[in-house]
Design a protein around this motif. Structure first.
Motif, PDB file in Angstrom:
ATOM      1  N   SER A 200      -9.262  62.078 -44.983  1.00 37.55           N
ATOM      2  CA  SER A 200      -9.225  63.239 -45.782  1.00 37.55           C
ATOM      3  C   SER A 200      -8.808  62.827 -47.001  1.00 37.55           C
ATOM      4  O   SER A 200      -8.216  61.908 -47.271  1.00 37.55           O
ATOM      5  N   HIS A 227     -13.877  62.490 -46.459  1.00 38.65           N
ATOM      6  CA  HIS A 227     -13.988  64.124 -46.520  1.00 38.65           C
ATOM      7  C   HIS A 227     -13.693  64.401 -47.932  1.00 38.65           C
ATOM      8  O   HIS A 227     -13.117  63.469 -48.709  1.00 38.65           O
ATOM      9  N   TYR A 229     -12.373  67.859 -50.446  1.00 38.12           N
ATOM     10  CA  TYR A 229     -12.083  69.181 -50.781  1.00 38.12           C
ATOM     11  C   TYR A 229     -11.481  69.186 -52.099  1.00 38.12           C
ATOM     12  O   TYR A 229     -10.800  68.355 -52.463  1.00 38.12           O
ATOM     13  N   SER A 231      -9.448  72.164 -53.125  1.00 36.31           N
ATOM     14  CA  SER A 231      -8.197  73.405 -52.971  1.00 36.31           C
ATOM     15  C   SER A 231      -7.044  72.887 -52.819  1.00 36.31           C
ATOM     16  O   SER A 231      -6.591  71.811 -52.379  1.00 36.31           O
ATOM     17  N   ASN A 278     -16.105  70.992 -48.685  1.00 39.01           N
ATOM     18  CA  ASN A 278     -16.384  72.346 -49.037  1.00 39.01           C
ATOM     19  C   ASN A 278     -15.318  72.786 -50.107  1.00 39.01           C
ATOM     20  O   ASN A 278     -14.758  71.613 -50.707  1.00 39.01           O
ATOM     21  N   SER A 279     -15.209  73.837 -50.660  1.00 38.35           N
ATOM     22  CA  SER A 279     -14.216  74.145 -51.707  1.00 38.35           C
ATOM     23  C   SER A 279     -12.922  74.095 -50.908  1.00 38.35           C
ATOM     24  O   SER A 279     -12.029  73.192 -51.535  1.00 38.35           O
ATOM     25  N   SER A 280     -12.467  75.009 -50.072  1.00 40.08           N
ATOM     26  CA  SER A 280     -11.100  75.073 -49.557  1.00 40.08           C
ATOM     27  C   SER A 280     -11.183  74.272 -48.028  1.00 40.08           C
ATOM     28  O   SER A 280     -12.397  74.340 -47.266  1.00 40.08           O
ATOM     29  N   TYR A 281     -10.134  73.660 -47.741  1.00 40.65           N
ATOM     30  CA  TYR A 281     -10.280  72.998 -46.479  1.00 40.65           C
ATOM     31  C   TYR A 281      -9.717  74.039 -45.258  1.00 40.65           C
ATOM     32  O   TYR A 281      -9.428  73.611 -43.954  1.00 40.65           O
TER      33      TYR A 281
END
Length: 505
Positions: A200, A227, A229, A231, A278-281
């Motif tokens: 992450s 990954h 993200y 946010s 994505n935008s938020s996790y």
């Protein structure tokens, strides 16, 4: 100022955006709503692979230890695995295999993650873990064929750099797991693809240390994964969260980081898979349901293929239970679709991308222009977003001169989603946010979710069509242009459609 689109392709548009999509845990694929949602996604978008957690967790029943004649044995059962993979392949999508989480009968501890309690401890026996991996891969090859399974990337674990996903975020223990797993897979067949470390954001140095480890130990690795993200920390409210967002350009920075980190080393040149983004996790952040999310991610889909071999949207459906069973139809879920197949604005961003050509003409800060083999030109345009919370831009204009050849005119079909159009979340809010919409309300929401479409015949000058696209708040629009071949009969006169004019007695 008008942007002149070049008449000749500047290359091929990468389709890394459709290589893979995420899903809730593996066993959810046994449900009807899940399969209906995936069938819709495959008809209108068409992803090539699908990745999710829980293949080896207890809910799939693969690892089943038992006692017999005073000795411990293990039966490997693939009853549910077969049903899920069969359904995937029937829908034209292949697994992107994630090996995890730990079966309770093989776990060294009782730490779990998520509402459904995936075990995140190392195996109590690496030998038995290797046997499990070999049995799983051997079964898949026996059922689906080696040529097929060779095309399925196999990723070892999920986000081991986080304590929630791997006990104590123990890097040495993960390296040991990866080494045992990679060798077990290659013992079955050397051509199978294995990789990791599926980290992450936030522990980026793991990638370079992973590269050092596999190099020093001569451990097989065919791709690397991470990954992305953007946010901030979760601000909790009952059944949801709010989070700040960093600019979408930071997603592209994260996509490109593995290649920068590995440049000049022995893993340089390996495929890079962003196996979640994505935008938020969080699976309970309402940003995922909005038109903002679509406009925010549009430049990422347009340019991400220049930086990574794939980037997998997390996830295709709100059928997802990591923080529990959702309490409302719209609940901030990751999905492109809600339960019951209500399309979100980000769904349409992907559906628009699926209708674009593969010849890249030009790309800008607010647009992407392509052509396909038939000569059809497609323009994806998006309004800018402000992550600081400022008012949405209304009336952003994209002006383009688009080459169309020698025709006299072009037919334009425009499809749009925005705060006001093609936005079921807005309709749901105006409806009073019903947690369990009744059938008539669901029908209304599905209708409200469809893009607004318009069409025109546009004149051409010097082989170019002049486009002036004015975008609404958080709008994403797709324009499709085809050269007009006029087949109107010479005797036809539209002014006489009511029977008036010449020839009347």
């Amino acid at each position: 100022m008008r942007n002149l689109v070049p008449g000749h392709p500047s290359g091929r548009l990468s389709d890394a955006w459709r290589f893979c999509v995420g899903t809730g845990r593996f066993e959810l694929a046994l449900r009807r709503d899940y399969q209906d949602s995936l069938a819709l996604v495959q008809r209108e978008i068409g992803f090539r692979h699908i990745r999710g957690h829980g293949l080896l967790s207890d809910g799939m029943g693969v690892h089943q230890p038992y006692e017999h004649a005073g000795a411990r044995h293990v039966r490997h059962s693939f009853t549910y695995v077969d049903q899920v993979v069969d359904a995937y392949l029937e829908l034209g999508i292949k697994p992107f295999v994630e090996l995890g989480f730990m079966p309770s009968g093989l776990a060294s501890g009782d730490q779990t993650v998520f509402w459904w309690r995936g075990n995140v401890t190392p195996p109590s026996s690496h030998r038995e873990w290797a046997d499990l991996v070999k049995a799983t891969v051997t079964h898949l090859i026996g059922r689906y064929g080696l040529d097929e399974v060779r095309t399925w990337p196999i990723e070892v674990w999920n986000e081991p750099n986080l304590k929630d996903f791997w006990q104590d975020a123990d890097e040495a223990a993960y390296h040991r797991l990866y080494e045992v797993t990679a060798h077990a897979i290659k013992d079955v067949d050397a051509s199978l693809q294995v990789g990791g470390p599926a980290i992450s954001p936030g522990s980026d140095e793991w990638m370079t240390r992973f590269a050092d480890f596999v190099t020093e130990r001569s451990v097989p690795v065919d791709f690397v994964s991470r990954h992305a993200y953007t946010s901030g920390p979760a601000q909790h409210v009952p059944f949801g969260v709010h989070q700040t967002l960093r600019p979408a350009s930071e997603l592209l920075e994260q996509f490109g980081l593995p290649r920068r980190q590995l440049a000049g080393g022995p893993l340089a040149g390996l495929p890079v898979h962003i196996t979640e983004f994505n935008s938020s996790y969080r699976p309970d952040n309402p940003i995922h349901d909005t038109a903002f999310n679509a406009a925010y991610l549009a430049p990422v889909l347009a340019a991400g293929g220049e930086l990574a071999d794939s980037f997998s949207y997390w996830t295709f459906s709100d059928m997802f239970e990591e923080v529990g069973i959702p309490t409302a139809l719209f609940h901030g879920g990751f999905g492109l679709l809600t339960h019951r197949q209500v399309k979100k604005p980000t769904y349409h961003l992907y559906a628009f991308m699926a209708r674009m050509g593969d010849q890249l003409l030009t790309r800008g800060a607010d647009h992407l222009v392509t052509r396909d083999a038939t000569g059809r030109v497609t323009v994806l345009a998006w309004a800018p977003v402000d992550v600081t919370g400022g008012p949405p831009v209304d009336g952003h204009t994209v002006r383009l001169s688009v080459p169309m050849g020698d025709a006299v005119s072009a037919f334009m079909l425009r499809s749009s989603v925005s705060e006001e159009q093609g936005n079921a979340w807005t309709a749901w809010c105006e409806m009073g946010r019903p947690r369990s919409p009744h059938p008539r309300q669901l029908d209304i929401l599905r209708e409200a979710a469809e893009p607004v479409r318009s069409h025109r015949n546009l004149p051409m000058t010097g082989g170019f069509v002049e486009l002036d696209l004015t975008l609404g708040r958080h709008e994403v629009t797709l324009v499709e242009l085809t050269a007009v071949v006029d087949e109107t009969p010479p005797w036809w006169d539209d002014s006489r459609i009511l029977g008036l004019g010449e020839g009347i007695a």
